[in-house]
Design an enzyme around this catalytic site. Structure first.
Site, PDB file in Angstrom:
ATOM      1  N   LYS A   1       0.837  -1.193   0.000  1.00 42.43           N
ATOM      2  CA  LYS A   1       0.000   0.000   0.000  1.00 42.43           C
ATOM      3  C   LYS A   1       0.873   1.244   0.000  1.00 42.43           C
ATOM      4  CE  LYS A   1      -2.047   1.702   3.696  1.00 42.43           C
ATOM      5  NZ  LYS A   1      -2.960   1.884   4.846  1.00 42.43           N
TER       6      LYS A   1
ATOM      7  N   ARG B   1     -10.167  -0.063   8.023  1.00 42.01           N
ATOM      8  CA  ARG B   1      -9.523  -1.082   8.853  1.00 42.01           C
ATOM      9  C   ARG B   1      -9.071  -0.506  10.191  1.00 42.01           C
ATOM     10  NH1 ARG B   1      -4.112   0.822   9.766  1.00 42.01           N
ATOM     11  NH2 ARG B   1      -2.764   0.471   7.946  1.00 42.01           N
TER      12      ARG B   1
ATOM     13  N   GLY C   1      -4.182   7.663  17.635  1.00 46.82           N
ATOM     14  CA  GLY C   1      -3.475   8.771  16.986  1.00 46.82           C
ATOM     15  C   GLY C   1      -1.959   8.708  16.964  1.00 46.82           C
ATOM     16  N   THR C   2      -1.355   7.840  17.784  1.00 50.80           N
ATOM     17  CA  THR C   2       0.110   7.791  17.857  1.00 50.80           C
ATOM     18  C   THR C   2       0.622   6.612  17.047  1.00 50.80           C
ATOM     19  OG1 THR C   2       0.105   8.813  20.041  1.00 50.80           O
ATOM     20  CG2 THR C   2       2.082   7.611  19.421  1.00 50.80           C
TER      21      THR C   2
ATOM     22  N   LYS D   1       4.643  11.627  18.297  1.00 52.98           N
ATOM     23  CA  LYS D   1       3.216  11.786  18.584  1.00 52.98           C
ATOM     24  C   LYS D   1       2.900  11.181  19.955  1.00 52.98           C
ATOM     25  CE  LYS D   1       1.546  11.603  13.783  1.00 52.98           C
ATOM     26  NZ  LYS D   1       0.604  10.904  12.859  1.00 52.98           N
TER      27      LYS D   1
END
Length: 331
Positions: free
Chosen positions: A69, A114, A226-227, A232
């Site tokens: 991907k 996903r 989010g991390t 992050k």
């Protein structure tokens, strides 16, 4: 042999969220059963005023499918300057028996689907059975996708939402109430939302203020989305001290996930990580063992999730005669 081309609108009608949840469960089980080869992904950051492109490669040894991907994001000037979206995805599927390219499909929907499904899989395995209230820290596209997925596997009675801008939270409230009929309260503070949660979802870009440990009540299940790279962070590292920690990939989460932060501060050691979600799904390790446990699912995202989801889409396309075949190889 011909190669199948699937465009975005075709991908959208070839799979539903329930099937994606099943594909992600399959991915986690395969990964924790050593049925997957998955090299570290490659990310290229482009020069200023552009974004980044990531490449993720996975091999499912059981299905004999290799996927690659390419996913880009942050190209804010794309629509005006180039006439294409600011974020795009493409997935290539190869038959591992010959390494022939069997499918090229739009991948822009798959990452969101996903990732949403990953949260739902963790809720099935780890949340309290009487969980009904969700707090959403972050109210963007992935926050919506989490609700779409979790709504497939449990009854959500109410949502408390917080974002750094009130306008974004308000739009989330309107969208969720219109799509699902679930009442949404826009919280005046992050703390106010978190304190109400049976299930806490964090989908920020991981660079704002943290969810404080003292705001999380006993029995909460946390879906940390989010991390996904170093730099992050969404959660107070102290949250990990007395929580049951479950990760999608031990190697990824200890290097660039939310779990890296408490490890780096010596709040926990690697041995304190309970295990991978695949081990829980396979019954090799227990999930939630009491209603007072705080459980944390650290989701960094894996190529095998793309692989199993894209393979399901490909098979659905063949079964339903969707897409366009074209000759790609010459002897």
């Amino acid at each position: 042999m011909e190669t199948l081309l699937l465009k975005k609108n075709e991908v959208a009608r070839l799979i539903g969220m329930t099937e994606v949840i099943g594909a992600v469960e399959e991915a986690y089980k395969a990964f924790s059963s050593d049925q997957v080869e998955q090299p570290d992904y490659i990310g290229i950051h482009l020069p200023s005023l552009r974004g980044e492109i990531d490449f993720k490669l996975g091999y499912d040894k059981v299905a004999e499918i290799i996927s690659m991907k390419a996913h880009s994001g942050g190209f804010t000037n794309n629509p005006a300057e180039h006439g294409v979206p600011n974020s795009m995805g493409t997935i290539l599927l190869f038959d591992a028996r010959s390494c022939a390219l069997i499918c090229i499909m739009d991948g822009s929907l798959i990452t969101g689907l996903r990732t949403g499904a990953a949260g739902a899989v963790s809720v099935k395995a780890l949340a309290r059975k009487n969980a009904r209230t969700i707090a959403s820290i972050g109210t963007g596209n992935q926050a919506r996708m989490q609700i779409r997925a979790i709504n497939e596997i449990m009854k959500i009675e109410e949502i408390h939402a917080w974002d750094s801008t009130y306008e974004t939270s308000s739009k989330y409230k309107a969208d969720i109430e219109r799509e699902f009929g679930i009442p949404v309260t826009v919280a005046s503070s992050k703390k106010e939302a978190v304190e109400r949660a049976d299930i806490l979802i964090t989908t920020t870009r991981g660079k704002g203020s943290l969810v404080e440990a003292e705001s999380v009540k006993p029995g909460t299940h946390i879906v940390a989305i989010g991390t996904d790279q170093r730099g992050k962070q969404e959660l107070d590292p102290e949250l990990f001290r007395n929580a049951k920690i479950i990760v999608d990939s031990l190697s990824q989460c200890t290097q660039k996930g939310e779990t890296w932060h408490p490890l780096n501060k010596d709040i926990i050691a690697k041995d304190d990580i309970h295990g991978e979600i695949g081990e829980v799904l396979l019954g090799r390790k227990p999930g939630r063992e009491s209603d007072d446990e705080i459980t944390i699912f650290d989701s960094t995202g894996m190529a095998i999730q793309d692989n199993t989801t894209a393979t399901k889409i490909y098979r659905n396309a063949i079964a339903n005669n969707v897409g366009t075949f074209f000759p790609f190889f010459e002897e």
